[in-house]
Design a protein around this motif. Structure first.
Motif, PDB file in Angstrom:
ATOM      1  N   GLY A 183      -7.562  -1.168   3.823  1.00 26.31           N
ATOM      2  CA  GLY A 183      -8.121  -2.520   3.754  1.00 26.31           C
ATOM      3  C   GLY A 183      -7.220  -3.508   3.026  1.00 26.31           C
ATOM      4  N   TRP A 184      -6.514  -3.011   2.013  1.00 25.99           N
ATOM      5  CA  TRP A 184      -5.649  -3.897   1.217  1.00 25.99           C
ATOM      6  C   TRP A 184      -4.510  -4.493   2.040  1.00 25.99           C
ATOM      7  CZ3 TRP A 184      -0.450  -2.659   0.382  1.00 25.99           C
ATOM      8  CH2 TRP A 184      -0.069  -1.350   0.751  1.00 25.99           C
ATOM      9  N   ARG A 185      -4.251  -3.904   3.211  1.00 26.58           N
ATOM     10  CA  ARG A 185      -3.143  -4.417   4.037  1.00 26.58           C
ATOM     11  C   ARG A 185      -3.587  -5.550   4.967  1.00 26.58           C
ATOM     12  NH1 ARG A 185      -0.102   0.804   6.430  1.00 26.58           N
ATOM     13  NH2 ARG A 185       1.465  -0.748   7.038  1.00 26.58           N
ATOM     14  N   PHE A 192      -3.336   0.485  10.837  1.00 26.17           N
ATOM     15  CA  PHE A 192      -2.591   0.717   9.597  1.00 26.17           C
ATOM     16  C   PHE A 192      -2.560   2.190   9.200  1.00 26.17           C
ATOM     17  CE2 PHE A 192      -3.889  -3.810   8.471  1.00 26.17           C
ATOM     18  CZ  PHE A 192      -2.613  -4.324   8.664  1.00 26.17           C
ATOM     19  N   VAL A 193      -3.397   3.012   9.879  1.00 21.60           N
ATOM     20  CA  VAL A 193      -3.550   4.395   9.440  1.00 21.60           C
ATOM     21  C   VAL A 193      -2.848   5.338  10.407  1.00 21.60           C
ATOM     22  CG1 VAL A 193      -5.170   6.201   8.784  1.00 21.60           C
ATOM     23  CG2 VAL A 193      -5.818   3.801   8.525  1.00 21.60           C
ATOM     24  N   GLY A 250       2.911   0.427   3.961  1.00 21.53           N
ATOM     25  CA  GLY A 250       1.639   1.028   3.565  1.00 21.53           C
ATOM     26  C   GLY A 250       1.744   1.884   2.324  1.00 21.53           C
ATOM     27  N   ALA A 251       2.946   2.015   1.752  1.00 25.02           N
ATOM     28  CA  ALA A 251       3.084   2.787   0.511  1.00 25.02           C
ATOM     29  C   ALA A 251       2.417   2.013  -0.623  1.00 25.02           C
ATOM     30  CB  ALA A 251       4.551   3.025   0.190  1.00 25.02           C
ATOM     31  N   TYR A 252       1.565   2.675  -1.375  1.00 27.47           N
ATOM     32  CA  TYR A 252       0.840   1.984  -2.445  1.00 27.47           C
ATOM     33  C   TYR A 252       1.361   2.410  -3.821  1.00 27.47           C
ATOM     34  CZ  TYR A 252      -3.001  -0.615  -4.525  1.00 27.47           C
ATOM     35  OH  TYR A 252      -3.742  -1.528  -5.237  1.00 27.47           O
TER      36      TYR A 252
END
Lengths: 441, 441
Positions: A21-23, A289-290, B175-177
């Protein structure tokens, strides 16, 4: 049915319940962003939600959901949120396996005072065995954790009841401040805990903070029937939800409770827009995104299973779900996947979207219709709303769906009072008999 | 001396440090009065105090100070205060005997995030043996409590250092957090605690929250020399204070620390007015609320001693002070009382005023002169101000004394920054070597 009203909880994860979600463009990107959390809580209050509710874990796993790996301690965070809100309930998760009843009962009583009667305790037993290593302990098995939990909650309730409402005298003329006869020890000496009491805090505004619970196992349901005011569930299927709802409510009478004393709120991740096509676009963006490997990581975290030797395009490994280190309600999802002969990848994607929770994607009318249908068919007393990201992923719901629920007369248009018990229509528990009796002796 | 500046802490007890402060006209009468606590904190911030600081206890004794018997949990309360202040430090007391390092380190890191770098932990070992019964434990003796405490603080520091400052990557494109290599376990396996770590929270704004300490015993001073950023002391005598100050500062070099790394703040209860006569009147009013028997109760609480068989007009019982269940610095007061052949009643009254702390009663000029003299003679780096009641008992000090300290160039006229470390002139600790090394490996 005219008197029955929907209740809405917001599952507050700063980066949203969807792992990626943050993306999303403009999304909140950190659960440690306190101004963002405050803004979310205020939006939930503006939309007249019953409560916000924060999950928790007791270990860090950098491969898990970002908001599980770096998060503020829930009670501390909700105490801050209490100062910037006025009506919404504040639910914090805390473990009965890795804490002590005196400190926990005290912290929730404190939050209840600070918030003017809006505290709720989401009581969990901590399913992830990795937590144990942070406390120098061996992780108890499922049965033992639930035995501990039952005793822990009993102790907490007794501690909350140990101060009579009129224990504070505060007589300026005589200098008497307390009536010691109305502040009683609990002298608990049980299997797992030995706690003299009382707390060093007066009776909380709600008497007892509201108790939330999410266990779906047999032991979890028995615990909920005895102690919980609100139960969150994970379900994908309306028929299953109705069966669960009926089963759990049927357990209440033997504990001297009525159906109205316990609210059941299935979790739902709404992906909603003016039109169904727009909503589908949003969900596609999220799922894009996944990667399949990422999804497998989430599945592994959910089931505490190592998939490194498994073929992602192959069948679901037979050993999956053999240990007890996962939430019981996840077994329903696994059962569904096996019945439908899903590949490992399919199950992983199902879990990745909302950790196995129900994803409800559609137009505002479709989403509202479905929720109303669940409510009216006896599958739910309301919903635990899990926005995939913030803020838009949440304001889509508050802006488009809540007014439709209000138009049908199923959701409040103003808060009933200032405490969470008032929002939920729950009584303030009477003071325990032992305290009254002793005080009067 | 031109570069040395006074630091001021406010000891925040809602009903005031004087046991009968709540009986003063217009006084705040409850420590659970959150709006009053907020108003006090804001007044302290307006007056540019370095920090507010809340004591704690882990049992309820209705015969003790009202604010000890009913109080909110300090971290929860200060999290709420964080949202209504912007610069003042927030010190919460928490025990190393009845808590666990992982949960405590996490809670203080959380408070540090919420407050933007203003958290402080007043680390105590819990002297009162009655706490043990709320945790189903045997109260460890003084030596063991300090051994536990030293290990506990080491673990907490390691946990605070376990996330590198750049562990959060948050790359929208890939997507790396997190960078898992920069989030390391601590793998602590000690005498009292076994903690794998890391925390599930990023590095705190201050790196490590500030550590406060108040032990005056040999073990307490060694612990402070090693770990504390600020030490609160109980002292009645300038000569003793100078000796303590020199002794504690002399212990610093062997731990690789300088004199500037540790601030020593004696506790003082100021009773101040425009004129000395007015101040005396206020103190007389306060003391008039305390009967001799009440004072004996406070003395008993302070020394964990039962005076029921003693003559209040007789000598101080020889057995007083034989056990270790009292703060070490109280022994100085007992020594003074014995040297001066006080009656039991005299000692009780001395303790009743401010629990043995220094009562400084006089005109604004007298109080300011005395504080400056202590500061300049090397008895103190500043003071832990303990108003006898709120608000007037505090605003007398902020209104009359603080401007005089500022006029002499000894106290700030604006905050140096936004974190407590900045106010105290303390560096942000560098990240522990082990983390850097492992991350780079």
């Amino acid at each position: 049915m005219s008197e029955r009203h929907l209740h809405l909880g917001l599952f507050l994860l700063g980066t949203g319940s969807h792992i990626a979600g943050w993306r999303m463009p403009g999304a909140v990107t950190s659960f440690e962003d306190v101004p963002a959390v405050v803004a979310i809580a205020r939006e939930a209050e503006r939309a007249l939600f019953d409560l916000i509710f924060i999950g928790d874990n007791l270990n860090a796993d950098p491969t898990a959901h970002p908001s599980y790996t770096s998060r503020l301690e829930p009670i501390t965070l909700l105490s801050a949120v209490a100062m910037t809100t006025s009506h919404i309930g504040l639910g914090a998760t805390a473990s009965t396996t890795y804490g002590d009843p005196w400190s926990l009962a005290r912290a929730f009583a404190s939050l209840d005072h600070i918030s003017g009667g809006r505290a709720a305790w989401n009581s969990v037993t901590t399913s992830n065995p990795q937590a144990a290593a942070n406390f120098g302990k061996i992780h108890p098995d499922h049965a033992r954790r639930y035995e501990m939990s039952a005793e822990f909650i009993e102790v907490a309730k007794a501690l909350w009841d140990a101060w009579a409402p009129d224990a504070v005298v505060r007589d300026h003329a005589t200098g008497a401040y307390f009536d010691p006869a109305k502040i009683r020890p609990i002298d608990h000496d049980g299997t797992f805990f030995k706690v003299k009491g009382p707390l060093n805090i007066t009776r909380a505004p709600q008497g007892r903070p509201v108790i939330l619970q999410a266990g779906g196992s047999e032991a979890g349901q028995e615990l909920a029937a005895r102690h919980a005011d609100v139960v969150f569930t994970v379900t994908q299927d309306q028929g299953e939800a109705i069966a669960f709802y009926r089963g759990l409510k049927a357990r209440l009478p033997k504990h001297g409770r009525t159906e109205a004393d316990l609210k059941i709120l299935p979790g739902v991740m709404p992906v909603v827009a003016e039109t169904e096509a727009e909503a589908r676009d949003k969900l596609d963006t999220l799922m894009g995104f996944v990667g399949a490997r990422d999804a497998l990581g989430i599945l592994g975290e959910r089931f505490n299973h190592d998939f490194s030797g498994d073929d992602i395009d192959g069948p679901i490994p037979e050993s999956l779900g053999e240990n007890d280190a996962y939430h019981a309600f996840a077994s329903a999802m696994l059962g569904k996947a096996r019945r439908e002969n899903m590949r490992l990848k399919d199950l992983a994607n199902l879990v990745a979207a909302a950790r196995g929770h129900w994803v409800l994607c559609g137009s505002a009318d479709q989403v509202a219709d479905t929720l109303v249908d669940w409510f009216e068919s006896g599958a739910a007393d309301g919903f635990n709303v899990m926005p995939p990201w913030f803020m838009e992923g949440f304001t889509d719901f508050t802006r488009l769906v809540v007014p439709r629920l209000q138009d049908r007369g199923l959701f409040r248009t103003a808060y009933e009072g200032t405490t969470l018990r008032q929002s939920l229509g729950l009584q303030v528990p009477p003071v325990g008999g032992s305290v009254e009796t002793l005080a009067g002796a």
